[in-house]
Motif scaffolding. Structure first.
Motif, PDB file in Angstrom:
ATOM      1  N   HIS A  27       0.813  -1.223   0.000  1.00 50.48           N
ATOM      2  CA  HIS A  27       0.000   0.000   0.000  1.00 50.48           C
ATOM      3  C   HIS A  27       0.845   1.270   0.000  1.00 50.48           C
ATOM      4  O   HIS A  27       0.319   2.360  -0.236  1.00 50.48           O
ATOM      5  N   LYS A  55      -1.242  -3.041 -11.102  1.00 50.63           N
ATOM      6  CA  LYS A  55      -1.900  -4.356 -11.115  1.00 50.63           C
ATOM      7  C   LYS A  55      -1.001  -5.403 -11.773  1.00 50.63           C
ATOM      8  O   LYS A  55      -0.953  -6.564 -11.327  1.00 50.63           O
ATOM      9  N   PHE A 114      -6.575   1.265   1.989  1.00 46.90           N
ATOM     10  CA  PHE A 114      -6.098   0.866   0.664  1.00 46.90           C
ATOM     11  C   PHE A 114      -5.488  -0.530   0.724  1.00 46.90           C
ATOM     12  O   PHE A 114      -5.742  -1.374  -0.146  1.00 46.90           O
ATOM     13  N   ALA A 146      -8.165  -3.109   0.826  1.00 45.43           N
ATOM     14  CA  ALA A 146      -8.801  -3.276  -0.487  1.00 45.43           C
ATOM     15  C   ALA A 146      -7.942  -4.148  -1.398  1.00 45.43           C
ATOM     16  O   ALA A 146      -8.471  -5.009  -2.123  1.00 45.43           O
ATOM     17  N   ILE A 147      -6.624  -3.957  -1.359  1.00 43.63           N
ATOM     18  CA  ILE A 147      -5.730  -4.783  -2.176  1.00 43.63           C
ATOM     19  C   ILE A 147      -5.860  -6.252  -1.786  1.00 43.63           C
ATOM     20  O   ILE A 147      -5.951  -7.141  -2.638  1.00 43.63           O
ATOM     21  N   SER A 190      -8.420  -7.701  -0.367  1.00 42.62           N
ATOM     22  CA  SER A 190      -9.738  -8.185  -0.803  1.00 42.62           C
ATOM     23  C   SER A 190      -9.723  -8.556  -2.277  1.00 42.62           C
ATOM     24  O   SER A 190     -10.334  -9.548  -2.691  1.00 42.62           O
ATOM     25  N   TYR A 191      -9.013  -7.775  -3.083  1.00 40.98           N
ATOM     26  CA  TYR A 191      -8.868  -8.105  -4.503  1.00 40.98           C
ATOM     27  C   TYR A 191      -8.100  -9.418  -4.673  1.00 40.98           C
ATOM     28  O   TYR A 191      -8.524 -10.307  -5.445  1.00 40.98           O
ATOM     29  N   TRP A 201     -10.949  -5.278  -9.247  1.00 37.25           N
ATOM     30  CA  TRP A 201      -9.860  -4.303  -9.337  1.00 37.25           C
ATOM     31  C   TRP A 201     -10.421  -2.888  -9.494  1.00 37.25           C
ATOM     32  O   TRP A 201      -9.866  -1.928  -8.955  1.00 37.25           O
ATOM     33  N   ASP A 219     -12.987  -1.707  -8.097  1.00 35.47           N
ATOM     34  CA  ASP A 219     -13.352  -1.238  -6.761  1.00 35.47           C
ATOM     35  C   ASP A 219     -12.113  -0.814  -5.969  1.00 35.47           C
ATOM     36  O   ASP A 219     -12.179   0.128  -5.174  1.00 35.47           O
ATOM     37  N   VAL A 220     -11.005  -1.521  -6.180  1.00 35.92           N
ATOM     38  CA  VAL A 220      -9.753  -1.138  -5.526  1.00 35.92           C
ATOM     39  C   VAL A 220      -9.322   0.249  -5.987  1.00 35.92           C
ATOM     40  O   VAL A 220      -8.929   1.102  -5.184  1.00 35.92           O
ATOM     41  N   CYS A 273     -11.555   2.828  -4.431  1.00 32.92           N
ATOM     42  CA  CYS A 273     -11.216   2.969  -3.011  1.00 32.92           C
ATOM     43  C   CYS A 273      -9.978   3.842  -2.838  1.00 32.92           C
ATOM     44  O   CYS A 273      -9.950   4.750  -1.998  1.00 32.92           O
TER      45      CYS A 273
END
Length: 442
Positions: A206, A238, A409, A412-413, A415-416, A423, A425-426, A429
């Motif tokens: 992050h 990504k 952040f 969120a990473i 969760s992805y 992605w 949504d990331v 966020c």
């Protein structure tokens, strides 16, 4: 062993140390020092150095190390106590907004006058409120013994024959994925060490990894900070994240339990070929039980993501390590703390420890060209900095809007990675949290 080294160092340099301190007041008139250390990997070394200083001067130096990625919370708790830290760390101008009421003006100190580049300090108006003490670099650390083993394979899928030829993401991806296909022959369990996402352990993603798309966005816009992030380079972020996770020693559903020490142990024991981290990692790698990585085989590769023109990209080099003296402690303790810092960065003992034990590359003119760290990763950083064909990636951590942004952040990473968030949504966020947390500093 380290205690014996400390005693030998004390005996060797005692005369020089006493000469340096001959003009100082008596210990009880100097106050005391309490440093809240940010770097767990060098906690023992700080304690050794503190003991030496106390032996020489009689000045009490207390070291407390915050672990598990909770430095801000530890600082909040400690600074409210009657015996608060006299010396603490902030990570740049954004953090200064939080801690400005506790930061003493250091513009008249010798420490500030010794800076090679005074613009690196955290300033406001005419004041200087935090001073960097180390320049560091990070990238993809690799074990050259394993990569050479790969390049000697008769059926390798790439035409290149050395990691020195890897200068973009496409080549890196080809090498990594083919190494994964040959991992049994190479004697490894995965190409990359665990992408650690345990609580407090995800700063490599992050912050450190996210710095690259921020660096390129800032470069394009000609800025050093902004309240609104477009996250233009998110596809490249990504790219490299997916490469790490897909070629990791650990299944993606188990990464939430993995720590940085887990990943460094995997690398040190030769179970993997690569790990993203900085030059500070050598202290961990070299001390891990069962370490099989020789100094000559530990190398750095820039973090390639697929950005056009990245062939000339160097390592990520900068700092987020700024020392501040507590303006709310007594003047005696403030002066004792400043004297301690100036001794560290100018005396023979202090400079020996900074260079040879901590392995720090410092921003001070008190160090000669010969007084540079001997560890292999520091040498790699210096080599990258000195290479005219490489452009270092500046650290933009100072612009990141605080720990809450990083926490959200980072979650969120993860969760992805675990398949619970798209992605897209990331990306949303990241942009929303950046703007929201920036407003909190207004």
């Amino acid at each position: 062993m380290r205690k014996q080294m400390r005693n030998l160092m004390f005996a060797t340099f005692a005369a020089f140390g006493m000469a340096f301190l001959s003009g100082c007041s008596k210990a009880e008139e100097q106050g005391s020092v309490y440093y809240l250390n940010f770097k767990p990997e060098v906690a023992d070394i700080w304690e050794e150095l503190a003991d030496i200083y106390t032996d020489l001067t009689g000045v009490e130096v207390k070291i407390l190390t915050a672990t598990g990625g909770i430095y801000e919370r530890t600082l909040q708790a400690e600074i409210a106590k009657r015996e608060a830290p006299t010396l603490f760390q902030i990570n740049g101008p954004v953090a200064y907004q939080t801690w400005q009421n506790y930061c003493l003006d250091l513009k008249d100190t010798e420490l500030y006058s010794w800076m090679s580049d005074p613009t690196l300090a955290v300033t406001k108006g005419e004041g200087v409120y935090a001073i960097p003490y180390v320049v560091e670099g990070y990238g993809i650390i690799y074990n050259e013994e394993i990569t050479e083993r790969y390049f000697s394979l008769p059926d390798k899928a790439v035409s290149i024959s050395s990691m020195d030829e890897v200068n973009n993401f496409e080549l890196l991806k080809q090498v990594v994925e083919d190494m994964t296909a040959h991992k049994k022959e190479l004697g490894i369990e995965g190409v990359f060490a665990s992408t650690s996402f345990a609580s407090g352990e995800n700063w490599r993603w992050h912050t450190h990894l996210a710095n690259l798309p921020i660096y390129y966005e800032f470069r394009d816009k000609g800025i050093s900070d902004t309240d609104v992030i477009d996250f233009t380079y998110e596809p490249y972020f990504k790219n490299i994240l997916d490469l790490y996770v897909s070629n990791s020693i650990t299944d993606k559903m188990s990464l939430s339990n993995k720590t940085i020490m887990d990943s460094m142990t995997e690398f040190a024991q030769g179970k993997v070929a690569m790990v993203q981290n900085g030059n500070w990692a050598w202290a961990q790698i070299s001390s891990i039980e069962g370490n099989t990585v020789l100094e000559d085989n530990i190398k750095f590769l820039p973090i390639y993501m697929g950005v056009p023109g990245e062939e000339s990209q160097g390592l990520c080099i900068g700092t987020e390590n700024f020392l501040a003296v507590n303006t709310l402690v007594s003047e005696k303790d403030q002066q004792a703390t400043i004297a301690f810092l100036e001794w560290i960065f100018s005396s023979d003992i202090g400079k020996h420890y900074i260079t040879n034990e901590f392995g720090f590359i410092t921003p001070f003119r008190t160090f000669t060209e010969e007084e540079v760290p001997a560890d292999p990763l520091a040498k790699e950083v210096i080599k990258s900095m000195d290479n005219p064909d490489r452009t270092s990636v500046n650290w933009n951590f100072n612009a990141f809007p605080g720990p809450i942004f990083k926490e959200h952040f980072g979650s969120a990473i993860l969760s992805y990675v675990e398949g619970d968030m798209t992605w897209e949504d990331v990306v949303s966020c990241m942009k929303e949290e950046w703007y929201k947390r920036k407003l909190e500093f207004k």
